[in-house]
Design a protein around this motif. Structure first.
Motif, PDB file in Angstrom:
ATOM      1  N   VAL A  28       0.935  -1.037   0.080  1.00 40.32           N
ATOM      2  CA  VAL A  28      -0.223  -0.017  -0.138  1.00 40.32           C
ATOM      3  C   VAL A  28       0.823   1.490  -0.031  1.00 40.32           C
ATOM      4  O   VAL A  28       1.684   1.393   0.888  1.00 40.32           O
ATOM      5  CB  VAL A  28      -0.753  -0.152   0.994  1.00 40.32           C
ATOM      6  N   SER A  29       0.245   2.153  -0.867  1.00 41.66           N
ATOM      7  CA  SER A  29       1.033   3.654  -1.021  1.00 41.66           C
ATOM      8  C   SER A  29       0.657   4.769  -1.028  1.00 41.66           C
ATOM      9  O   SER A  29      -0.231   5.213  -0.950  1.00 41.66           O
ATOM     10  CB  SER A  29       2.003   3.113  -1.956  1.00 41.66           C
ATOM     11  N   VAL A  30       1.169   5.785  -1.098  1.00 41.99           N
ATOM     12  CA  VAL A  30       0.859   6.986  -0.186  1.00 41.99           C
ATOM     13  C   VAL A  30       1.185   7.708  -1.615  1.00 41.99           C
ATOM     14  O   VAL A  30       2.347   7.348  -2.194  1.00 41.99           O
ATOM     15  CB  VAL A  30       1.976   8.014   0.709  1.00 41.99           C
ATOM     16  N   ASP A  31       0.198   8.715  -2.476  1.00 45.17           N
ATOM     17  CA  ASP A  31       0.230   9.052  -3.254  1.00 45.17           C
ATOM     18  C   ASP A  31       1.103  10.148  -3.263  1.00 45.17           C
ATOM     19  O   ASP A  31       1.865  10.914  -2.588  1.00 45.17           O
ATOM     20  CB  ASP A  31      -0.964   9.809  -3.431  1.00 45.17           C
ATOM     21  N   GLN A  32       2.191   9.980  -5.049  1.00 44.35           N
ATOM     22  CA  GLN A  32       3.607  10.571  -5.332  1.00 44.35           C
ATOM     23  C   GLN A  32       3.056  12.157  -4.328  1.00 44.35           C
ATOM     24  O   GLN A  32       3.763  13.550  -4.091  1.00 44.35           O
ATOM     25  CB  GLN A  32       4.533  10.320  -6.058  1.00 44.35           C
ATOM     26  N   LEU A  37       3.368  17.979  -0.981  1.00 45.71           N
ATOM     27  CA  LEU A  37       2.853  18.822   0.071  1.00 45.71           C
ATOM     28  C   LEU A  37       4.634  18.830   0.826  1.00 45.71           C
ATOM     29  O   LEU A  37       4.450  19.521   1.728  1.00 45.71           O
ATOM     30  CB  LEU A  37       1.620  18.588   0.791  1.00 45.71           C
ATOM     31  N   LEU A  38       4.568  17.231   1.820  1.00 48.17           N
ATOM     32  CA  LEU A  38       5.242  17.289   2.517  1.00 48.17           C
ATOM     33  C   LEU A  38       6.898  17.789   2.269  1.00 48.17           C
ATOM     34  O   LEU A  38       8.074  18.482   2.763  1.00 48.17           O
ATOM     35  CB  LEU A  38       5.351  15.763   3.093  1.00 48.17           C
ATOM     36  N   GLU A  39       7.432  17.468   0.565  1.00 47.53           N
ATOM     37  CA  GLU A  39       8.580  17.876  -0.002  1.00 47.53           C
ATOM     38  C   GLU A  39       8.497  19.704   0.333  1.00 47.53           C
ATOM     39  O   GLU A  39       9.764  20.029   0.868  1.00 47.53           O
ATOM     40  CB  GLU A  39       8.771  17.387  -1.211  1.00 47.53           C
ATOM     41  N   ASP A  44      13.073  20.954   4.496  1.00 44.29           N
ATOM     42  CA  ASP A  44      14.312  21.918   5.313  1.00 44.29           C
ATOM     43  C   ASP A  44      14.274  21.874   6.692  1.00 44.29           C
ATOM     44  O   ASP A  44      15.799  21.725   7.346  1.00 44.29           O
ATOM     45  CB  ASP A  44      13.418  23.354   4.889  1.00 44.29           C
ATOM     46  N   CYS A  45      13.801  21.113   7.673  1.00 42.03           N
ATOM     47  CA  CYS A  45      14.194  20.580   8.705  1.00 42.03           C
ATOM     48  C   CYS A  45      14.223  19.522   8.790  1.00 42.03           C
ATOM     49  O   CYS A  45      14.803  19.392   9.788  1.00 42.03           O
ATOM     50  CB  CYS A  45      12.967  21.280  10.095  1.00 42.03           C
ATOM     51  N   HIS A  46      13.563  18.435   8.279  1.00 41.57           N
ATOM     52  CA  HIS A  46      13.143  17.083   8.403  1.00 41.57           C
ATOM     53  C   HIS A  46      13.967  16.386   7.272  1.00 41.57           C
ATOM     54  O   HIS A  46      13.600  15.559   6.607  1.00 41.57           O
ATOM     55  CB  HIS A  46      12.214  16.576   8.453  1.00 41.57           C
ATOM     56  N   ALA A  47      15.166  16.627   6.631  1.00 39.93           N
ATOM     57  CA  ALA A  47      15.996  15.802   6.140  1.00 39.93           C
ATOM     58  C   ALA A  47      17.244  15.888   6.426  1.00 39.93           C
ATOM     59  O   ALA A  47      18.036  16.611   7.319  1.00 39.93           O
ATOM     60  CB  ALA A  47      15.659  16.660   4.501  1.00 39.93           C
ATOM     61  N   GLY A  48      17.605  15.012   5.699  1.00 42.67           N
ATOM     62  CA  GLY A  48      19.703  14.615   6.220  1.00 42.67           C
ATOM     63  C   GLY A  48      19.496  14.430   7.704  1.00 42.67           C
ATOM     64  O   GLY A  48      18.954  13.605   7.580  1.00 42.67           O
ATOM     65  N   PRO A  49      20.855  13.628   7.917  1.00 37.36           N
ATOM     66  CA  PRO A  49      21.525  13.621   8.886  1.00 37.36           C
ATOM     67  C   PRO A  49      21.391  14.157  10.096  1.00 37.36           C
ATOM     68  O   PRO A  49      20.895  13.613  10.640  1.00 37.36           O
ATOM     69  CB  PRO A  49      23.167  12.945   8.450  1.00 37.36           C
TER      70      PRO A  49
END
Length: 901
Positions: A28-32, A37-39, A44-49
């Motif tokens: 089951v998948s979330v639509d791209q 909208l999340l991207e 900006d805050c929730h990406a990378g290590p």
């Protein structure tokens, strides 16, 4: 010894367990597009290590293939629902876009939870649920046992047949031992009394002398009360008592008569209040009541003026105290010595000239203290031609206790609760010059008769031990006789599976041990047989599986599965014989057996249990109806309204009618009680029957039923949200996701005179609410013409209350109901009839929801992703027969899944 027996049973359960196959992970998948909208707002805050709080969006898989991924997406959903993200100082999401995203993700998470729990067709080993256990004892021993002390089997997420819910504990083994012994006690008692005949009749006119005597008490007490008060007043007027009287008047009561009643010695020469019957032992409670309630006298005199008191009794209203007029309830006391068994109850009744349609119903029950009637009956007889009403009653050890051996009759709705009784009494006095309620029903006599059952075949469990003495009068049986009887009994209890010789030997030894401990033969026999009824082979569905690979059921196993599916009880002799002959795999034979089982009265258990759980009817028990606002919806009407749902589904199965009739049809299945409540003329009697409706009727189908609308209320006012959500879940197969934890409350609107629609629109200001309510609310508003108890209306009102629960001045608003609306991403409708047509057009969705529920109920496991081929096949076959309800059952039972373990 008991602990040793329980250990043996637990050990047997372990040996009886089956393997559970591993399940593959579904997809089951979330639509791209939704993920974009999340991207835009979150990376900006929730990406990378170095992501904020260690939570990354950039590596979040759109495919939810495992529980950890599902948990991360659930955290996203929770954060957006709570308003925690995005932070207030950051750019906020567009409200419409946020609502769309939340709707999509909530729906995906519902699918993910369902698909990740897919059992891949594996049926967990399961015990008999409470219904099946009760029914199995009935078929084996011919008894009816109260099983309410066993743990509940139902849940909001699964049917009571699903194995994963049917756990077992050592405590339950003790309960099963006790219930097994109780069922054997009753079975033995029934056998000992098979030839017993009993009959008892009560002539209702026996009440009349009591009423006349009560009038004497009242007149005498009133005279003595008047004399007492005269003496008190004379004592109070004497100069020497002036100071005492002034002190009394300055006190909290301020009345010398009240003070004298409590402490008559305060005034010299005053008579004791006991002299007119309040406290002396010589004066009974009736005299005291007469003195304290002098206004009852006119009602008693009014009763004595009625024309038929010498041949029967009129039913009065239960008022402030039952002895106001001792005919509100007609009682027949059954001797405690009478044995359990089958009885017939009869009573001869008539409706008087003062009986309006609402008051032509009489309630019957056991033990009036419980206030709960067993049944209600329409009275169609007249004073010139009374009728005899007859009904069957099974007297068991549970309902035959000394305190409950009182059968009663009373007018419907007069004693649902104390407040209702006061309301009925007050209304009656108001309508009858302050005297008391006019009499609507008259009872001639009431009788009960025991039915001997010598000519009836013995239940198989009793027949298996029939050669043994069941009492202690005959010589004790030989061990070989015991062994044969125990083997036959166990074989019947285990539904055809032969017990091992070692198991039978153990039973013989247990019996011998009980005898060595000093027990009588009958007690040792019951205690030993109770072990059989507590064994896993009786308590569990026996479908052993030695490997992870599916296998076909044996014919005996197929017979058991079919019988418990459609009867909730073991297979009968015909089904067993076909299984033993190897004929059940024949499609034509199986089809005929399915129809035979559905035609049998035992299929009522399937209809009731499946309907209750499939349609989510548990809310019928959630609320008490406000009888001040809805006086016609008393407990008997409520029971009849609930029964309408089951009787309608039952009629569909008996006639093999189309499932879509539950969405919209031109008829109802009702009895006299509901016909009177719905205002449908020329329908009389207690039996439910099909009644045609005029074209403009709001009735017909589930949405026209009072019980359905009661579920969408709180017993007083309607709840459009609950109604809309129920339609989405049960009729449109489009369940809304669970409400978020931070649902904004409507308390901020307290004290404001707003319509229901205005309040719910204010509720939708937040996107996390709008994402669901835009689907729910239009449906709920479209059903607003039905009030909280299913009556049709065209306007509604609301009274705002302050923090102290007091009405707010100018806080009442009344409005015309506007049911028009538009389904979210769907068609518009102008009124309820159009809404019902829109919903009825979704017959495929309704049939799919019913199919999934039927599969889960029949197979005892949740429906999963791998069941889609089965679902489509059942739907295809049902569609070809225009959704005839039996076609769903036929297609499922003929499937390989039903024949496999």
């Amino acid at each position: 010894m008991k602990s040793h027996l329980i250990s043996l049973l637990i050990a047997a359960l372990g040996a009886f367990s089956a393997a559970i196959a591993a399940a593959e992970t579904p997809n089951v998948s979330v639509d791209q597009k939704q993920y974009a909208l999340l991207e835009k707002h979150c990376t900006d805050c929730h990406a990378g290590p170095d992501a904020e709080a260690g939570f990354r969006i950039d590596d979040l898989s759109l495919r939810i293939a495992d529980i950890p991924t599902a948990a991360r997406w659930q955290k996203v959903l929770n954060s957006l629902n709570s308003g925690e993200m995005p932070p207030k100082e950051e750019a906020q999401l567009d409200k419409a876009a946020k609502a769309n995203f939340l709707e999509h993700l909530a729906s995906v998470m519902v699918d993910a939870r369902s698909l990740l729990s897919d059992q891949k067709g594996v049926i967990t080993m399961r015990r008999l649920n409470r219904r099946e256990y009760r029914n199995s004892l009935r078929e084996l021993l011919g008894v009816e046992i109260n099983v309410n002390d066993l743990p509940a089997d139902t849940s909001a997420k699964a049917f009571d047949t699903v194995g994963s819910n049917l756990y077992m504990s050592s405590t339950q083994f003790e309960q099963y031992l006790r219930l097994g012994r109780e069922s054997l006690n009753e079975a033995f008692e029934r056998q000992a009394a098979r030839a017993v005949e009993k009959k008892l009749q009560f002539e209702a006119e026996e009440i009349t002398p009591k009423v006349a005597k009560f009038i004497e008490y009242q007149v005498d007490a009133r005279t003595r009360a008047e004399n007492w008060m005269k003496e008190v007043d004379e004592a109070a007027a004497r100069p020497e008592n002036a100071a005492a009287i002034e002190a009394i008047k300055a006190g909290p009561l301020g009345n010398h008569r009240d003070i004298l009643y409590r402490n008559w010695k305060q005034i010299d020469g005053a008579p004791a209040p006991e002299t007119f019957g309040f406290q002396t032992k010589e004066n009974n409670a009736d005299k005291a009541l007469a003195a304290s309630r002098p206004f009852h006298l006119p009602y008693h005199r009014y009763y004595m003026e009625q024309p038929a008191i010498e041949s029967g009794a009129y039913l009065a209203a239960s008022t402030e105290h039952p002895s106001v007029l001792d005919s509100a309830t007609i009682n027949l006391l059954v001797p405690f010595s009478w044995p359990v068994g089958e009885y017939v109850v009869r009573f001869r009744v008539a409706a008087t000239e003062h009986a309006p349609p609402d008051r032509r119903f009489i309630e019957f029950g056991i033990n009036p203290r419980t206030q709960q009637a067993i049944s209600v009956h329409e009275v169609t007889g007249t004073m010139d031609a009374p009728q005899i009403i007859e009904l069957r009653l099974t007297m068991t050890r549970a309902n035959g206790e000394r305190a409950n051996r009182s059968l009663f009759l009373r007018e419907k709705g007069t004693r649902d609760n104390w407040e209702q009784a006061l309301r009925v009494a007050g209304q009656g006095r108001k309508e009858n010059d302050g005297i008391g309620q006019k009499f609507a029903l008259w009872v001639d006599w009431m009788e009960i008769e025991r039915i001997p059952d010598m000519d009836q075949p013995q239940p198989p469990g009793i027949a298996a031990i029939a050669r043994l003495p069941l009492d202690d009068k005959a010589p004790a049986p030989k061990l070989e006789e015991l062994r044969d009887a125990f083997q036959q009994f166990a074989e019947e209890a285990f539904r055809g599976d032969l017990p091992s010789p070692q198991y039978v030997d153990q039973l013989v030894q247990i019996y011998a041990n009980y005898r060595d401990l000093g027990e009588k033969h009958s007690d040792a026999l019951k205690d030993t047989l109770a072990i059989v009824l507590s064994s896993p082979m009786f308590l569990y569905h026996s479908e052993p599986r030695e490997s992870a690979e599916p296998r076909l059921l044996t014919e005996r196993e197929l017979a058991n599965r079919l019988a418990y599916f459609l009867w909730g009880s073991p297979p009968d002799e015909e089904l067993q014989q076909l299984a033993d002959a190897g004929k059940l795999q024949d499609r034509q034979v199986l089809e005929a057996q399915i129809n035979r089982l559905l035609d049998d009265p035992r299929s009522h258990d399937f209809v009731d249990a499946f309907s209750y759980q499939w349609l989510g009817l548990e809310r019928l028990d959630f609320f008490q109806v406000n009888l001040q606002h809805h006086p016609r919806f008393d407990n008997s009407t409520r029971q009849a309204a609930s029964r309408e749902i089951y009787e309608t589904v039952e009629r569909l199965f008996q006639d093999d009618g189309p499932l879509t009739d539950l969405l919209s049809c031109d008829y109802v299945v009702i009895n006299g009680v509901l016909a009177n409540y719905y205002g449908i003329e020329d329908v009389h009697g207690d039996d439910y029957r099909r009644v045609s409706l005029p074209p403009d009727s709001p009735r017909g189908g589930l949405l026209g039923m009072a019980a359905v609308h009661l579920m969408g209320s709180n017993g007083d006012t309607t709840n459009p949200v609950e109604r809309g959500a129920w339609v989405l879940r049960k009729l449109l197969h489009d369940p809304p996701p669970p409400a978020p934890a931070n649902v904004p409350q409507l308390a901020r609107l307290a004290g404001k005179p707003l319509t229901t629609q205005q309040r719910l629109i204010a509720h939708q200001e937040e996107p996390q609410c709008a994402s669901c309510h835009r689907k729910i609310d239009p449906i709920g508003f479209g059903l607003e013409n039905f009030d909280a108890v299913g009556n049709w209306r065209t306007e509604d009102s609301y009274q705002a209350m302050d923090d102290n629960g007091k009405p707010v001045k100018d806080g009442k608003v009344t409005w015309q109901i506007d049911p028009a609306g538009k389904l979210h991403n769907g068609p518009s409708f102008a009124d309820y009839q159009e809404l019902r047509s829109v919903i009825a057009a979704e017959d495929e969705a309704f049939a799919r929801g019913m199919t999934e529920a039927l599969i889960e109920y029949a197979l005892g496991r949740p429906v999963g992703f791998t069941d889609q081929p089965l679902i489509e096949d059942v739907l295809k076959q049902a569609r070809q027969k225009k959704y005839a309800v039996r076609s769903f059952v036929q297609a499922l039972v003929q499937s390989k899944e039903f024949h496999s373990k």
